[in-house]
Design a protein around this motif. Structure first.
Motif, PDB file in Angstrom:
ATOM      1  N   MET A  94      60.750 -19.916  22.958  1.00  0.00           N
ATOM      2  CA  MET A  94      60.436 -20.717  21.801  1.00  0.00           C
ATOM      3  C   MET A  94      60.870 -20.104  20.482  1.00  0.00           C
ATOM      4  SD  MET A  94      56.957 -22.452  20.576  1.00  0.00           S
ATOM      5  CE  MET A  94      56.731 -23.449  22.093  1.00  0.00           C
ATOM      6  N   ARG A  95      61.599 -20.845  19.602  1.00  0.00           N
ATOM      7  CA  ARG A  95      62.157 -20.271  18.253  1.00  0.00           C
ATOM      8  C   ARG A  95      60.891 -20.593  17.318  1.00  0.00           C
ATOM      9  NH1 ARG A  95      66.500 -18.621  16.018  1.00  0.00           N
ATOM     10  NH2 ARG A  95      68.055 -19.207  17.680  1.00  0.00           N
ATOM     11  N   ALA A  96      60.532 -19.248  16.646  1.00  0.00           N
ATOM     12  CA  ALA A  96      59.475 -19.613  15.561  1.00  0.00           C
ATOM     13  C   ALA A  96      59.728 -20.414  14.530  1.00  0.00           C
ATOM     14  CB  ALA A  96      59.329 -17.886  15.028  1.00  0.00           C
ATOM     15  N   MET A  97      58.849 -21.125  13.971  1.00  0.00           N
ATOM     16  CA  MET A  97      59.029 -22.055  12.724  1.00  0.00           C
ATOM     17  C   MET A  97      59.501 -21.540  11.549  1.00  0.00           C
ATOM     18  SD  MET A  97      55.785 -24.433  13.285  1.00  0.00           S
ATOM     19  CE  MET A  97      56.256 -25.532  11.718  1.00  0.00           C
ATOM     20  N   ARG A  98      59.357 -20.252  11.387  1.00  0.00           N
ATOM     21  CA  ARG A  98      60.121 -19.385  10.064  1.00  0.00           C
ATOM     22  C   ARG A  98      60.333 -18.097  11.010  1.00  0.00           C
ATOM     23  NH1 ARG A  98      56.867 -16.135   7.513  1.00  0.00           N
ATOM     24  NH2 ARG A  98      54.629 -16.485   7.671  1.00  0.00           N
ATOM     25  N   PRO A  99      61.095 -17.427  10.116  1.00  0.00           N
ATOM     26  CA  PRO A  99      61.552 -16.076  10.696  1.00  0.00           C
ATOM     27  C   PRO A  99      60.336 -15.087  10.566  1.00  0.00           C
ATOM     28  CG  PRO A  99      63.148 -16.816   9.229  1.00  0.00           C
ATOM     29  CD  PRO A  99      62.134 -17.578   9.099  1.00  0.00           C
ATOM     30  N   LEU A 100      60.375 -14.225  11.638  1.00  0.00           N
ATOM     31  CA  LEU A 100      59.247 -13.238  11.805  1.00  0.00           C
ATOM     32  C   LEU A 100      59.581 -12.111  10.297  1.00  0.00           C
ATOM     33  CD1 LEU A 100      59.579 -11.665  15.296  1.00  0.00           C
ATOM     34  CD2 LEU A 100      57.809 -13.293  14.421  1.00  0.00           C
ATOM     35  N   ARG A 101      58.448 -11.965   9.602  1.00  0.00           N
ATOM     36  CA  ARG A 101      58.510 -10.958   8.415  1.00  0.00           C
ATOM     37  C   ARG A 101      58.228  -9.801   8.981  1.00  0.00           C
ATOM     38  NH1 ARG A 101      55.315 -11.174   3.136  1.00  0.00           N
ATOM     39  NH2 ARG A 101      56.852 -10.308   1.571  1.00  0.00           N
ATOM     40  N   LEU A 102      59.103  -8.869   8.793  1.00  0.00           N
ATOM     41  CA  LEU A 102      58.856  -7.488   9.289  1.00  0.00           C
ATOM     42  C   LEU A 102      59.320  -6.479   8.054  1.00  0.00           C
ATOM     43  CD1 LEU A 102      60.628  -7.378  12.453  1.00  0.00           C
ATOM     44  CD2 LEU A 102      58.225  -7.716  12.172  1.00  0.00           C
ATOM     45  N   LEU A 103      58.478  -5.345   7.906  1.00  0.00           N
ATOM     46  CA  LEU A 103      58.576  -4.550   6.997  1.00  0.00           C
ATOM     47  C   LEU A 103      58.830  -3.074   7.581  1.00  0.00           C
ATOM     48  CD1 LEU A 103      58.176  -3.630   3.820  1.00  0.00           C
ATOM     49  CD2 LEU A 103      55.668  -2.890   4.512  1.00  0.00           C
ATOM     50  N   VAL A 104      60.284  -2.487   7.196  1.00  0.00           N
ATOM     51  CA  VAL A 104      60.545  -1.144   7.543  1.00  0.00           C
ATOM     52  C   VAL A 104      60.342  -0.260   6.301  1.00  0.00           C
ATOM     53  CG1 VAL A 104      62.494   0.081   8.326  1.00  0.00           C
ATOM     54  CG2 VAL A 104      62.270  -2.326   9.013  1.00  0.00           C
ATOM     55  N   ALA A 105      59.631   0.827   6.730  1.00  0.00           N
ATOM     56  CA  ALA A 105      59.191   1.848   5.768  1.00  0.00           C
ATOM     57  C   ALA A 105      60.262   2.922   6.018  1.00  0.00           C
ATOM     58  CB  ALA A 105      57.914   2.380   6.121  1.00  0.00           C
ATOM     59  N   GLU A 106      60.824   3.334   5.106  1.00  0.00           N
ATOM     60  CA  GLU A 106      61.962   4.525   5.188  1.00  0.00           C
ATOM     61  C   GLU A 106      61.261   5.710   4.883  1.00  0.00           C
ATOM     62  OE1 GLU A 106      64.946   7.124   5.073  1.00  0.00           O
ATOM     63  OE2 GLU A 106      65.567   4.686   4.832  1.00  0.00           O
ATOM     64  N   GLY A 107      61.597   6.676   5.911  1.00  0.00           N
ATOM     65  CA  GLY A 107      60.779   7.825   6.057  1.00  0.00           C
ATOM     66  C   GLY A 107      61.131   8.922   5.179  1.00  0.00           C
ATOM     67  N   ASN A 108      62.323   8.925   4.604  1.00  0.00           N
ATOM     68  CA  ASN A 108      63.234   9.933   3.795  1.00  0.00           C
ATOM     69  C   ASN A 108      62.796   9.800   2.325  1.00  0.00           C
ATOM     70  OD1 ASN A 108      64.543  11.638   5.740  1.00  0.00           O
ATOM     71  ND2 ASN A 108      65.329   9.441   6.260  1.00  0.00           N
ATOM     72  N   PRO A 109      62.900  10.638   1.407  1.00  0.00           N
ATOM     73  CA  PRO A 109      62.909  10.525  -0.006  1.00  0.00           C
ATOM     74  C   PRO A 109      64.264  10.436  -0.467  1.00  0.00           C
ATOM     75  CG  PRO A 109      62.625  12.996   0.487  1.00  0.00           C
ATOM     76  CD  PRO A 109      62.467  12.097   1.713  1.00  0.00           C
ATOM     77  N   PRO A 110      64.435   9.915  -1.843  1.00  0.00           N
ATOM     78  CA  PRO A 110      65.785   9.577  -2.151  1.00  0.00           C
ATOM     79  C   PRO A 110      66.934  10.482  -1.692  1.00  0.00           C
ATOM     80  CG  PRO A 110      64.281   8.890  -3.732  1.00  0.00           C
ATOM     81  CD  PRO A 110      63.687   9.801  -2.752  1.00  0.00           C
ATOM     82  N   GLU A 111      66.931  11.675  -2.014  1.00  0.00           N
ATOM     83  CA  GLU A 111      68.051  12.610  -1.755  1.00  0.00           C
ATOM     84  C   GLU A 111      68.377  12.626  -0.267  1.00  0.00           C
ATOM     85  OE1 GLU A 111      64.296  15.099  -1.995  1.00  0.00           O
ATOM     86  OE2 GLU A 111      65.131  13.362  -3.129  1.00  0.00           O
ATOM     87  N   MET A 112      67.229  12.571   0.631  1.00  0.00           N
ATOM     88  CA  MET A 112      67.588  12.696   1.885  1.00  0.00           C
ATOM     89  C   MET A 112      68.335  11.545   2.576  1.00  0.00           C
ATOM     90  SD  MET A 112      64.430  14.571   3.764  1.00  0.00           S
ATOM     91  CE  MET A 112      63.842  16.375   3.365  1.00  0.00           C
ATOM     92  N   ARG A 113      67.836  10.252   2.033  1.00  0.00           N
ATOM     93  CA  ARG A 113      68.552   9.169   2.709  1.00  0.00           C
ATOM     94  C   ARG A 113      69.698   8.783   1.983  1.00  0.00           C
ATOM     95  NH1 ARG A 113      64.016   6.605  -0.494  1.00  0.00           N
ATOM     96  NH2 ARG A 113      64.938   5.747  -2.361  1.00  0.00           N
ATOM     97  N   GLU A 114      70.082   9.391   0.948  1.00  0.00           N
ATOM     98  CA  GLU A 114      71.616   9.433   0.252  1.00  0.00           C
ATOM     99  C   GLU A 114      72.373  10.241   1.085  1.00  0.00           C
ATOM    100  OE1 GLU A 114      70.732  10.232  -4.047  1.00  0.00           O
ATOM    101  OE2 GLU A 114      69.681   8.416  -4.353  1.00  0.00           O
ATOM    102  N   ARG A 115      71.850  11.315   1.390  1.00  0.00           N
ATOM    103  CA  ARG A 115      72.570  12.247   1.998  1.00  0.00           C
ATOM    104  C   ARG A 115      72.976  11.772   3.562  1.00  0.00           C
ATOM    105  NH1 ARG A 115      69.740  16.684   1.266  1.00  0.00           N
ATOM    106  NH2 ARG A 115      68.530  16.552   3.239  1.00  0.00           N
ATOM    107  N   HIS A 116      72.012  11.158   4.027  1.00  0.00           N
ATOM    108  CA  HIS A 116      72.355  10.361   5.352  1.00  0.00           C
ATOM    109  C   HIS A 116      73.276   9.293   5.249  1.00  0.00           C
ATOM    110  CE1 HIS A 116      70.835   9.113   9.439  1.00  0.00           C
ATOM    111  NE2 HIS A 116      71.441   8.152   8.989  1.00  0.00           N
ATOM    112  N   ALA A 117      73.230   8.429   4.211  1.00  0.00           N
ATOM    113  CA  ALA A 117      74.132   7.454   3.992  1.00  0.00           C
ATOM    114  C   ALA A 117      75.365   7.649   3.782  1.00  0.00           C
ATOM    115  CB  ALA A 117      73.457   6.386   2.965  1.00  0.00           C
TER     116      ALA A 117
END
Length: 295
Positions: free
Chosen positions: A1-24
């Motif tokens: 069954m399809r939900a009436m509205r989208p599931l609302r999920l939150l993804v928490a980034e584990g890295n501080p800015p410099e680490m995630r920029e290096r990853h990206a």
């Protein structure tokens, strides 16, 4: 069954800015953007729509959801990270506090690698540098415990399986009341259920979300470390290994590459590889959402 509205999920980034920029810079996207895309894909396979927000608890001064704002989500997931909890840096401790808020909100809660470590620390456990060394590439012979064999997080898993992984730390002490569901010879806590306050967390030390291309990008960044720790004899060997990984991602039917890399069929299949994430969406997020009157 399809939900009436989208599931609302939150993804928490584990890295501080410099680490995630290096990853990206190497992989083309940050871990949280990648994780959100994987959750969207898996939800689609379950005929569910999602609306996913990102938050950055490692960023000093970040305005993080709490209380009623946090309770508006249907589930929260924490990505991996290059941080180390045993260093007790502010960027890490802030994430432990955020995890405590998620537990208090009673939301379905999931984490890969760093996410497991943060949830364990938030509930009273302890995280240390693994004295046996780094687990990187493919975690071998992960074994479900007796409790894990019966646990819905691992529904559909074989008793022994491999999975993508990269970590040098481990949960050294699980919180009181936690359930160990998977282990292997290199890391005692490969998966666990952790209960704290009103919340239930499912987490794994490996990375079910990874593609081989994503893993290859990370191994490229880690090549100098892997050379120094003896995983490769020289840079050419590292380049060849990573090239094989990426080519196997493009063509999973390449038996020669799978054999050379020692990659089992269960790791090649995306849905099998992501078993715990699929089960979290299907057996934790969706039922909880339905109970809140949204189905």
């Amino acid at each position: 069954m399809r939900a009436m509205r989208p599931l609302r999920l939150l993804v928490a980034e584990g890295n501080p800015p410099e680490m995630r920029e290096r990853h990206a810079a190497r992989s083309g996207q940050t871990p949280s953007v990648f994780y959100a895309a994987v959750l969207t894909e898996l939800a689609g396979a379950l005929n569910l729509e999602t609306k996913i927000d990102l938050c950055f608890p490692a960023d000093l001064g970040a305005n993080l959801p709490s209380g009623e704002d946090l309770a508006g989500y249907d589930g929260v997931a924490i990505t991996g990270s290059g941080l180390n909890l045993w260093k007790a840096e502010k960027e890490s401790l802030n994430q432990v506090e955020f995890a405590r808020a998620v537990f208090e909100a009673g939301l379905p809660f999931f984490g890969s690698c760093w996410g497991l470590q943060v949830a364990a620390a938030a509930a009273g456990g302890d995280v240390k540098l693994n004295p046996q060394g780094r687990e990187i590439g493919i975690a071998r012979s992960i074994r479900l415990t007796a409790e894990g064999l019966a646990h819905p997080m691992h529904e559909g898993r074989r008793e022994v399986f491999d999975a993508p992984a990269i970590h040098s730390d481990e949960v050294a002490v699980l919180p009181a009341g936690a359930t160990l569901t998977a282990t292997n010879d290199l890391c005692a806590v490969q998966a666990a259920e952790i209960r704290s306050g009103a919340g239930v967390f499912w987490g794994v030390q490996f990375h079910p979300e990874y593609t081989f291309t994503e893993l290859g990008g990370i191994l490229t960044r880690y090549t100098p470390i892997m050379l120094s720790e003896g995983f490769f004899r020289d840079e050419g060997e590292a380049v060849s290994y990573i090239k094989d990984l990426v080519e196997l991602d493009a063509d999973p039917e390449r038996k020669d590459l799978a054999w050379r890399l020692g990659v089992a069929a269960s790791v090649l299949d995306p849905l099998t590889r992501r078993t715990e994430l699929v089960n979290w969406l299907k057996l934790q997020v969706l039922p909880t959402t339905s109970a809140r009157g949204r189905a």
